[in-house]
Design a protein around this motif. Structure first.
Motif, PDB file in Angstrom:
ATOM      1  N   MET A   1       0.296  -1.281  -0.074  1.00  9.43           N
ATOM      2  CA  MET A   1       0.300   0.011   0.212  1.00  9.43           C
ATOM      3  C   MET A   1       0.953   1.075  -0.275  1.00  9.43           C
ATOM      4  SD  MET A   1      -2.783   1.001   2.580  1.00  9.43           S
ATOM      5  CE  MET A   1      -1.770   2.000   3.838  1.00  9.43           C
ATOM      6  N   ARG A   2       1.200   2.462  -0.611  1.00 11.07           N
ATOM      7  CA  ARG A   2       1.323   3.746  -0.959  1.00 11.07           C
ATOM      8  C   ARG A   2       0.378   4.740  -0.040  1.00 11.07           C
ATOM      9  NH1 ARG A   2       3.438   4.311  -6.788  1.00 11.07           N
ATOM     10  NH2 ARG A   2       5.191   2.261  -7.045  1.00 11.07           N
ATOM     11  N   SER A   3       1.602   5.239   0.258  1.00  9.74           N
ATOM     12  CA  SER A   3       1.097   6.770   1.458  1.00  9.74           C
ATOM     13  C   SER A   3       2.141   7.788   0.551  1.00  9.74           C
ATOM     14  CB  SER A   3       1.334   5.482   3.088  1.00  9.74           C
ATOM     15  OG  SER A   3       0.101   6.733   4.263  1.00  9.74           O
ATOM     16  N   THR A   4       1.228   8.390   1.046  1.00 13.82           N
ATOM     17  CA  THR A   4       1.733   9.444   0.304  1.00 13.82           C
ATOM     18  C   THR A   4       2.076  11.210   1.903  1.00 13.82           C
ATOM     19  OG1 THR A   4       0.605  10.038  -1.747  1.00 13.82           O
ATOM     20  CG2 THR A   4       1.533  12.126  -0.717  1.00 13.82           C
ATOM     21  N   LEU A   5       2.989  10.640   2.123  1.00  9.30           N
ATOM     22  CA  LEU A   5       3.718  11.754   3.884  1.00  9.30           C
ATOM     23  C   LEU A   5       3.066  13.142   3.357  1.00  9.30           C
ATOM     24  CD1 LEU A   5       6.631  10.026   4.431  1.00  9.30           C
ATOM     25  CD2 LEU A   5       3.841   9.340   5.171  1.00  9.30           C
ATOM     26  N   LYS A   6       2.549  14.166   4.089  1.00  8.75           N
ATOM     27  CA  LYS A   6       2.559  15.861   3.994  1.00  8.75           C
ATOM     28  C   LYS A   6       3.263  16.055   4.231  1.00  8.75           C
ATOM     29  CE  LYS A   6      -2.075  14.644   2.210  1.00  8.75           C
ATOM     30  NZ  LYS A   6      -2.984  15.029   1.812  1.00  8.75           N
ATOM     31  N   MET A   7       3.837  17.139   4.283  1.00 16.54           N
ATOM     32  CA  MET A   7       4.639  18.442   5.716  1.00 16.54           C
ATOM     33  C   MET A   7       4.185  18.515   6.797  1.00 16.54           C
ATOM     34  SD  MET A   7       7.419  19.929   5.787  1.00 16.54           S
ATOM     35  CE  MET A   7       7.882  20.141   4.573  1.00 16.54           C
ATOM     36  N   PRO A   8       4.560  17.622   7.784  1.00 13.87           N
ATOM     37  CA  PRO A   8       3.813  18.668   9.368  1.00 13.87           C
ATOM     38  C   PRO A   8       3.412  20.022   9.414  1.00 13.87           C
ATOM     39  CG  PRO A   8       5.652  17.670   9.634  1.00 13.87           C
ATOM     40  CD  PRO A   8       5.622  17.269   7.884  1.00 13.87           C
ATOM     41  N   LYS A   9       3.073  20.630  10.722  1.00 15.53           N
ATOM     42  CA  LYS A   9       2.944  22.025  10.907  1.00 15.53           C
ATOM     43  C   LYS A   9       4.236  21.343  11.760  1.00 15.53           C
ATOM     44  CE  LYS A   9       0.547  25.543  12.837  1.00 15.53           C
ATOM     45  NZ  LYS A   9       1.269  26.024  11.557  1.00 15.53           N
ATOM     46  N   VAL A  10       5.505  21.912  11.957  1.00 14.10           N
ATOM     47  CA  VAL A  10       6.533  23.059  12.501  1.00 14.10           C
ATOM     48  C   VAL A  10       6.790  23.253  13.796  1.00 14.10           C
ATOM     49  CG1 VAL A  10       7.430  21.712  10.454  1.00 14.10           C
ATOM     50  CG2 VAL A  10       7.782  23.787  10.568  1.00 14.10           C
ATOM     51  N   GLY A  11       6.010  24.662  13.829  1.00 14.31           N
ATOM     52  CA  GLY A  11       5.485  25.518  14.483  1.00 14.31           C
ATOM     53  C   GLY A  11       3.844  26.525  14.452  1.00 14.31           C
ATOM     54  N   ASP A  12       3.913  27.166  15.676  1.00 17.98           N
ATOM     55  CA  ASP A  12       2.856  27.652  15.335  1.00 17.98           C
ATOM     56  C   ASP A  12       2.326  28.950  14.276  1.00 17.98           C
ATOM     57  OD1 ASP A  12       1.820  26.254  18.196  1.00 17.98           O
ATOM     58  OD2 ASP A  12       2.510  27.234  19.235  1.00 17.98           O
TER      59      ASP A  12
END
Length: 78
Positions: A1-12
């Protein structure tokens, strides 16, 4: 199964970062917690870890790209 990773929130107060270094390579096996790439904000550099293990099948970002929170970054085969 493929999963696309997304840019996480790195700061408020950070909604966009610059890609400084990509440590993952297509075909490489990564483990949970391994650094995939390094981003830069106006205040610091932050290592982005793999949220789970898998094999990198596609890299959707490049060094120097401005990437917004939630944008696709990598595709892992799990």
């Amino acid at each position: 199964m493929r999963s696309t990773l997304k840019m996480p929130k790195v700061g408020d107060a950070v909604d966009e970062v610059v890609i400084n270094d990509i440590q993952a390579q297509i075909g490489a096996r990564v483990v949970e917690g391994q650094t995939l790439f390094v981003v830069e904000t106006d205040k610091s550099q932050i290592e982005i870890p793999a949220p789970f293990g898998g094999t990198v099948v596609e890299i959707l970002i490049a060094v120097g790209d401005d990437v917004k929170t939630g944008a696709p970054t990598l595709v892992l085969e799990v």
